[in-house]
Design a protein around this motif. Structure first.
Motif, short mmCIF file in Angstrom:
data_model
loop_
_atom_site.label_atom_id
_atom_site.label_comp_id
_atom_site.label_asym_id
_atom_site.label_seq_id
_atom_site.Cartn_x
_atom_site.Cartn_y
_atom_site.Cartn_z
N ILE A 77 14.30 4.43 -30.95
CA ILE A 77 13.76 4.35 -28.75
C ILE A 77 15.15 3.47 -27.98
O ILE A 77 15.31 2.87 -28.88
CB ILE A 77 12.70 3.40 -28.34
N LEU A 78 15.87 4.64 -27.67
CA LEU A 78 17.09 4.07 -26.54
C LEU A 78 17.15 4.38 -25.39
O LEU A 78 15.94 5.32 -24.85
CB LEU A 78 18.34 5.60 -27.15
N VAL A 106 13.43 13.19 -27.23
CA VAL A 106 12.59 13.52 -26.28
C VAL A 106 13.12 12.71 -25.54
O VAL A 106 13.62 11.89 -25.89
CB VAL A 106 11.07 13.12 -26.69
N MET A 107 13.30 13.35 -23.95
CA MET A 107 14.11 12.44 -22.88
C MET A 107 13.39 12.10 -21.49
O MET A 107 13.09 13.34 -21.25
CB MET A 107 15.35 12.69 -22.82
N GLY A 108 13.22 11.26 -20.96
CA GLY A 108 13.20 10.85 -19.43
C GLY A 108 13.05 10.69 -18.48
O GLY A 108 14.11 9.52 -19.42
N THR A 109 12.97 10.36 -16.98
CA THR A 109 13.00 9.22 -16.60
C THR A 109 11.92 8.26 -16.34
O THR A 109 10.59 9.32 -16.47
CB THR A 109 14.52 9.50 -15.09
N ILE A 110 11.85 7.54 -16.90
CA ILE A 110 10.49 5.76 -16.24
C ILE A 110 9.81 6.82 -14.76
O ILE A 110 10.68 6.36 -13.86
CB ILE A 110 11.10 5.27 -16.27
N TYR A 111 8.75 6.04 -15.25
CA TYR A 111 7.80 6.16 -13.77
C TYR A 111 8.64 5.60 -12.96
O TYR A 111 8.67 4.49 -13.02
CB TYR A 111 6.57 6.33 -13.98
N LYS A 128 12.73 11.56 -34.47
CA LYS A 128 12.56 10.22 -34.66
C LYS A 128 13.10 9.90 -33.81
O LYS A 128 13.22 8.32 -34.42
CB LYS A 128 14.23 10.93 -36.17
N VAL A 129 13.91 10.22 -32.20
CA VAL A 129 14.68 9.78 -31.35
C VAL A 129 14.43 9.74 -29.98
O VAL A 129 13.62 10.96 -30.08
CB VAL A 129 15.82 9.22 -31.74
#
Ligand code: B12
Length: 207
Positions: free
Chosen positions: A170-171, A88-93, A137-138
């Protein structure tokens, strides 16, 4: 090494970027290597912006040129199939930078991960929902603004408060993020590029 492409990106010279990318593709230079030159050029754009030699219009233009160049590269990486787990991936708020995030998600999915891309300006609640729903898992959090480091820290501590921290590694990544940031926000690892992300995700997923 293509200093020519690095300089063309830094100077926002569209014609030269296009011809040099085409020449490198012709010479079968690996896609991720070409991206690394573009990224280095973007770094110089950022420095010129800091020194007020470039303005916001140039930053916007650099993003457009990066996209033009990426389009010439076609699909990044190999065949897509999800033989590994979910990432799961995103750019922080408060942060809308997405070029690096998009490279990482594309390379991850072409390396066999099932990628859930939450987009940009992602609120903590959305990460928490996604962890509950997809049980990855990541996860990855992209952050290009030092002013948003505290958001990443808050997000990770909320994941912990929700009792989910032990279930995910968390990467983090993005231009200004380094080891000290990683420690500060309590992430597990900082990755400098997409290939490193693939390696660490595999390690953490035990594959
Ligand atoms: C292009 C750009 C923009 C574009 C973004 C377009 C887009 N669609 O993304 C636009 C013009 C919109 C923009 C806006 C702004 N920007 Co800007 N931008 C840049 C620039 C020039 C390049 C960023 C980039 O795309 N790099 C190329 C990609 C490929 O590299 P990357 O993101 O680092 O990603 C790689 C790795 O880091 C890693 N990675 C990335 N994310 C992740 C996540 C994970 C989980 C992992 C594992 C790995 C990973 O893998 C990627 C692939 O190798 C940088 C300068 C720089 N040196 O970074 C400034 C920069 C980030 N911007 C900056 C600023 C200040 C702004 C603005 C505040 C400007 C303003 N005054 O409005 C706004 C903020 C908007 C917002 N709220 O987010 C500053 C931030 C300074 C700071 N200390 O925080 C920078 C550093 C420029 C500078 N030197 O001043 N920007």
């Amino acid at each position: 090494m293509s200093q020519k492409l690095i300089d063309a990106m830094a100077d926002l010279d569209e014609d030269l970027i296009v011809s040099e990318v085409k020449a490198l593709v012709e010479k079968k230079v690996p896609t991720l290597e070409i991206i690394s030159y573009l990224q280095e050029g973007m770094g110089i754009v950022g420095k010129r912006f800091e020194q007020k030699e470039y303005f916001l219009s140039e930053l916007i233009m650099s993003a457009e040129l990066f996209n033009t160049a990426s389009a010439l590269l076609g699909g990044i990486g190999g065949a897509a199939s999800s033989k590994y787990g979910t990432f799961v991936m995103g750019t922080i708020y408060d942060d809308i930078h997405d070029i690096g995030k998009n490279i990482v998600t594309t390379v991850m999915s072409s390396n066999g991960f099932h990628v859930v891309d939450l987009g940009v300006d992602v609120p903590t609640a959305k990460y928490i929902e996604a962890i509950k729903e997809y049980k990855p898992k990541v996860i990855g959090i992209s952050c290009l603004l030092t002013t948003a480091f505290d958001n990443v820290k808050e997000c990770i501590s909320s994941i912990e408060a929700a009792g989910l921290r032990d279930s995910v590694k968390i990467l983090i990544g993005g231009g200004p993020v380094d080891e000290a940031t990683c420690k500060y926000v309590k992430a597990d690892h900082v990755c400098r590029n997409a290939q490193e992300t693939v390696e660490y995700a595999k390690k953490y997923m035990g594959v």
